[in-house]
Motif scaffolding. Structure first.
Motif, PDB file in Angstrom:
ATOM      1  N   VAL A 127       5.597   6.464  -4.145  1.00 17.41           N
ATOM      2  CA  VAL A 127       4.284   6.125  -3.600  1.00 17.41           C
ATOM      3  C   VAL A 127       3.305   5.937  -4.753  1.00 17.41           C
ATOM      4  O   VAL A 127       3.174   6.823  -5.610  1.00 17.41           O
ATOM      5  CB  VAL A 127       3.769   7.251  -2.668  1.00 17.41           C
ATOM      6  CG1 VAL A 127       2.419   6.875  -2.071  1.00 17.41           C
ATOM      7  CG2 VAL A 127       4.789   7.579  -1.580  1.00 17.41           C
TER       8      VAL A 127
ATOM      9  N   PRO B 109      -2.205   1.050  -5.176  1.00 15.98           N
ATOM     10  CA  PRO B 109      -2.455   2.279  -4.427  1.00 15.98           C
ATOM     11  C   PRO B 109      -2.157   2.134  -2.930  1.00 15.98           C
ATOM     12  O   PRO B 109      -2.528   1.150  -2.300  1.00 15.98           O
ATOM     13  CB  PRO B 109      -3.941   2.531  -4.652  1.00 15.98           C
ATOM     14  CG  PRO B 109      -4.234   1.853  -5.953  1.00 15.98           C
ATOM     15  CD  PRO B 109      -3.361   0.638  -5.970  1.00 15.98           C
ATOM     16  N   GLY B 110      -1.429   3.126  -2.418  1.00 13.29           N
ATOM     17  CA  GLY B 110      -1.100   3.160  -1.005  1.00 13.29           C
ATOM     18  C   GLY B 110       0.190   2.435  -0.658  1.00 13.29           C
ATOM     19  O   GLY B 110       0.711   2.585   0.446  1.00 13.29           O
ATOM     20  N   GLU B 111       0.746   1.662  -1.587  1.00  9.94           N
ATOM     21  CA  GLU B 111       2.005   0.976  -1.319  1.00  9.94           C
ATOM     22  C   GLU B 111       3.159   1.870  -1.765  1.00  9.94           C
ATOM     23  O   GLU B 111       3.000   2.703  -2.658  1.00  9.94           O
ATOM     24  CB  GLU B 111       2.039  -0.365  -2.036  1.00  9.94           C
ATOM     25  CG  GLU B 111       0.986  -1.323  -1.495  1.00  9.94           C
ATOM     26  CD  GLU B 111       0.998  -2.656  -2.202  1.00  9.94           C
ATOM     27  OE1 GLU B 111       1.331  -3.661  -1.547  1.00  9.94           O
ATOM     28  OE2 GLU B 111       0.680  -2.682  -3.411  1.00  9.94           O
TER      29      GLU B 111
END
Length: 148
Positions: free
Chosen positions: A79, A99-101
């Motif tokens: 992550v 970010p967030g993927e």
């Protein structure tokens, strides 16, 4: 109660190995969501993965960092918390994430071909890539998109 909306589908990349030992990346989707209430909170969509022994590792890859050809140490969820990075598989596919993927790295047991084995990865841009990995203590599979 909030509007529950329709059943979610969340995209992730799966780095996997074919029968010839070559790594590939396939975009997959988490889809096995159930509406569930946890305690007194309103119901929410949950995609519960089977319980496994695991190790959580946080990494900070400096600006300009390159991880030349290597395999993931274990099947693992990766992550991106901040910054950007890339992952390149042996078939030439290169993805970039921010970010967030997240992705699932399962490129163990590759066969070296033309100086490549596993994947390359590295930071993109002018800030470090901060990652959280959840290494599962399981045997790798060769089935793309096996996690739903």
């Amino acid at each position: 109660m909030s509007d529950i909306g329709s059943k979610p589908s969340i995209a992730y990349w799966h780095l996997w190995v074919d029968a010839d030992g070559v790594s590939h990346q396939t975009q997959c989707h988490l889809t096995n969501f159930d509406m569930k209430q946890i305690g007194p909170a309103d119901p929410q969509w949950n995609n519960e993965q089977r319980s496994h022994s695991s190790t959580v590792v946080f990494t900070v890859q400096p600006v300009g960092w390159i991880g030349e050809w290597h395999e993931n140490p274990a099947p693992q969820w990766i992550v991106v918390l901040s910054g950007r990075w890339f992952i390149e598989s042996m078939d030439g596919t290169r993805i970039e994430q921010g970010p967030g993927e997240f992705s699932f790295g399962e490129d163990q047991n590759c066969v070296e071909k033309k100086g490549k084995k596993g994947h390359r990865s590295g930071t993109i841009g002018d800030e470090p890539a901060v990652l959280m990995t959840v290494q599962l203590h399981v045997s790798p599979s060769r089935d793309p998109c096996r996690i739903k």
